[in-house]
Write a protein that holds these residues in place. Structure first.
Motif: not given
Length: 68
Positions: A5-19, A21-28
């Motif tokens: 499950l973790l391996i299949t979720a990694i691409p989704w997490v990467r896409r969401a992280w790239r989408m 905005p940089p100022p929201l990454r640290l609070p998230v």
């Protein structure tokens, strides 16, 4: 947790992280760490209680790790 499950979720997490905005990454990341920490602390007790209920036992585990 299932490693597949973790391996299949990694691409989704990467896409969401790239989408994000940089100022929201640290609070998230901080909120995710807080939620993960909460579940790591409380999840074990809840899991044991759920297993006991499924077995039909009424034993609960308190904060000290003793059974009542």
């Amino acid at each position: 947790m299932d490693p597949r499950l973790l391996i299949t979720a990694i691409p989704w997490v990467r896409r969401a992280w790239r989408m994000l905005p940089p100022p929201l990454r640290l609070p998230v990341l901080a909120v995710a760490a807080a939620v993960g920490g909460y579940y790591a602390i409380t999840g074990r007790e809840e899991l044991m209680n759920a297993i006991n209920e499924a077995r039909g036992e009424s034993t609960t585990i308190d904060q000290r790790g003793t059974t009542t």
